[in-house]
Design an enzyme around this catalytic site. Structure first.
Site, PDB file in Angstrom:
ATOM      1  N   ASP B  12     -59.755  80.952  92.825  1.00 26.45           N
ATOM      2  CA  ASP B  12     -58.420  81.541  92.738  1.00 26.45           C
ATOM      3  C   ASP B  12     -57.923  81.433  91.301  1.00 26.45           C
ATOM      4  OD1 ASP B  12     -58.517  82.019  95.394  1.00 26.45           O
ATOM      5  OD2 ASP B  12     -57.045  80.500  95.985  1.00 26.45           O
ATOM      6  N   ASP B 131     -58.890  90.798 106.241  1.00 26.59           N
ATOM      7  CA  ASP B 131     -58.270  89.550 106.713  1.00 26.59           C
ATOM      8  C   ASP B 131     -57.932  89.734 108.182  1.00 26.59           C
ATOM      9  OD1 ASP B 131     -58.471  88.599 104.171  1.00 26.59           O
ATOM     10  OD2 ASP B 131     -56.352  88.857 103.674  1.00 26.59           O
TER      11      ASP B 131
END
Lengths: 216, 257
Positions: B12, B131
């Site tokens: 990230d 997702d």
């Protein structure tokens, strides 16, 4: 100073290959991404990359007036074809309902989808494009294999593969449903289906070998 | 022997820095994307994925510099995702040196973007991130929907149907994250992974929930995944990528060792 020309004909991003070459070349080597005829003709070594469809590649080579220049370079100095830059060296490709290519070598570019079944002999699914790391088995000794083990894995992304008429051209073989030519070589030309610029240490080693190769 | 399964560490990135602790003894600067990517490359990572979580749109460009810096030092495939909304964003990331670009929420609101981007740049560089969260109740047949906004909003789209549609639209690969499992360390959602790998003929990356090395192997052996993605088990130094690959190879999975 020696010059490596990376041929730019608008097909794909050439930065990766340029950066990888810069990473391994010695200080006396200059690397240039170019479409300029004189620069290409004056270069000491040629890298001919390419991605995308065969029809677009051939069209762009013509638009950039590079067809003859590439033919000439491939006869005169160390020349490295990568991915699509390997495929278009043959006579024709099955892609886009049939495309005439540069014809440096007799043979055809075939579609995996017409040849392999959905699973290999071990029951593994074969998804097209082949995307990922596969082994290249070296068929003979070549200066560009120096320091790389036979069976080393390289990074591939492709749906078509070359099938040269002359088996003697095959210097590397890979299995994906079938055994196919993943690297070919003749005289001053070496061409590889995988992306050495994305194949970690073994890929860098191959590029380093190329920067030092005299084409023999 | 043939094509190897892949292990993909995921980082990230916020404002150009890697976030969520990366604890390696040989790393001086835990936030430096180049140093961390180089470390994963040395350990044998098959690809690296960067997820840009920069909130402010003013700082969107920082991810491009990260990709440029990493691509000049680390020579394995790089995937970048987060904040991709237009074809222009895809182009910028590819030009910076990304090999693949992951499209997530934007694909849900504008599926045509996947079509446009894959027509333009080729399927091989377009990853659609899915997702998904389970919406079926206990006792009902399993069903998962697409969720947006970090897993808070149900888009009302069946995940398996969506996977098929994205493959038809030209996605070259699917990154399937179970939002129920993300961060739980109890393993991938294997029924979800399997349902999607069975439904499409493009490579599938399993993501979300990895807590140990067996989870990675299960993603391939039971989920049918072509690649497995994990973040925390590698970042906190619990396991190296090399250990993970060896563990998978020991179970007969073809790996690049």
């Amino acid at each position: 100073m020696s010059l490596i020309a990376i041929i730019d004909y608008g097909m794909g991003n050439l930065r990766s290959v340029s950066q990888a070459l810069s990473h391994v070349a010695d200080d006396s080597t200059r690397i240039e991404i170019t479409s300029d005829k004189d620069t290409i003709l004056n270069a000491d070594r040629i890298v001919f990359p390419g991605q995308g469809a065969a029809r677009d590649c051939m069209r762009e080579l013509q638009n950039y007036h590079l067809v003859d220049i590439i033919r000439e370079s491939a006869q005169t100095k160390p020349f490295l074809g990568v991915c699509m830059g390997m495929q278009v060296l043959l006579e024709k490709s099955e892609e886009n309902d049939g495309v005439d290519c540069l014809g440096l070598y007799k043979g055809e570019v075939k579609n995996f989808a017409n040849v392999i079944s959905e699973r290999d002999a071990q029951g593994e699914r074969l998804k097209i494009p082949q995307m990922g790391w596969n082994q290249i088995h070296q068929k003979n000794d070549h200066p560009l294999w120096h320091g790389i083990e036979s069976g080393a894995r390289f990074y591939f992304v492709h749906s078509y593969y070359v099938q040269p008429e002359d088996d003697a051209l095959i210097t590397g073989e890979t299995e994906f449903g079938i055994a196919y030519a993943s690297a070919i070589a003749k005289d001053n030309v070496f061409a590889i289906q995988a992306h050495p610029e994305k194949s970690a240490d073994d890929g860098l080693q191959l590029l380093k070998n190329f920067t030092q190769w005299d084409g023999k | 022997m043939g094509l190897a399964k892949r292990i993909i560490p995921c980082l990230d990135v916020d404002n150009g820095r890697v976030v969520k602790g990366v604890n390696f003894v040989d790393i001086r600067d835990a936030g430096d994307p180049v140093e961390i990517a180089a470390r994963y490359n040395r350990e044998g990572a098959d690809e690296i994925t960067f997820l840009d979580i920069t909130a402010s749109s003013d700082n969107r460009e920082t991810i491009l510099h990260v990709v440029e810096d990493v691509a000049s030092q680390v020579f394995i495939p790089l995937t970048v995702g987060g904040g991709v909304r237009k074809v222009e964003d895809v182009r910028n990331m590819l030009n910076a040196g990304a090999d693949k670009v992951a499209i997530n929420t934007a694909a849900v609101f504008n599926p045509e973007l996947v079509k446009e981007a894959s027509d333009y740049f080729g399927s091989q560089c377009i990853v659609v991130a899915i997702d998904a969260k389970q919406v079926s109740k206990e006792g009902e047949p399993l069903k998962w929907n697409i969720f947006t906004h970090g897993g808070r909003k149900d888009a009302g789209i069946d995940a398996v149907e969506w996977a098929k549609k994205m493959a038809d639209y030209g996605a070259g690969e699917l990154l399937v994250t179970s939002m129920d499992r993300d961060g739980t360390k109890v393993g991938f959602n294997l029924p979800l992974t399997k349902a999607i790998t069975d439904a499409v003929n493009i490579p599938v990356i399993a993501s979300g929930g990895v807590g140990n090395l067996q989870h990675l192997a299960d993603g391939v052996l039971e989920g049918g995944a072509d690649a497995v993605l994990a973040a925390s088990i590698f970042h906190f130094g619990e396991y190296t990528v090399g250990q993970a690959k060896q563990h998978m190879a020991d179970q007969g999975i073809e790996m690049r060792l």
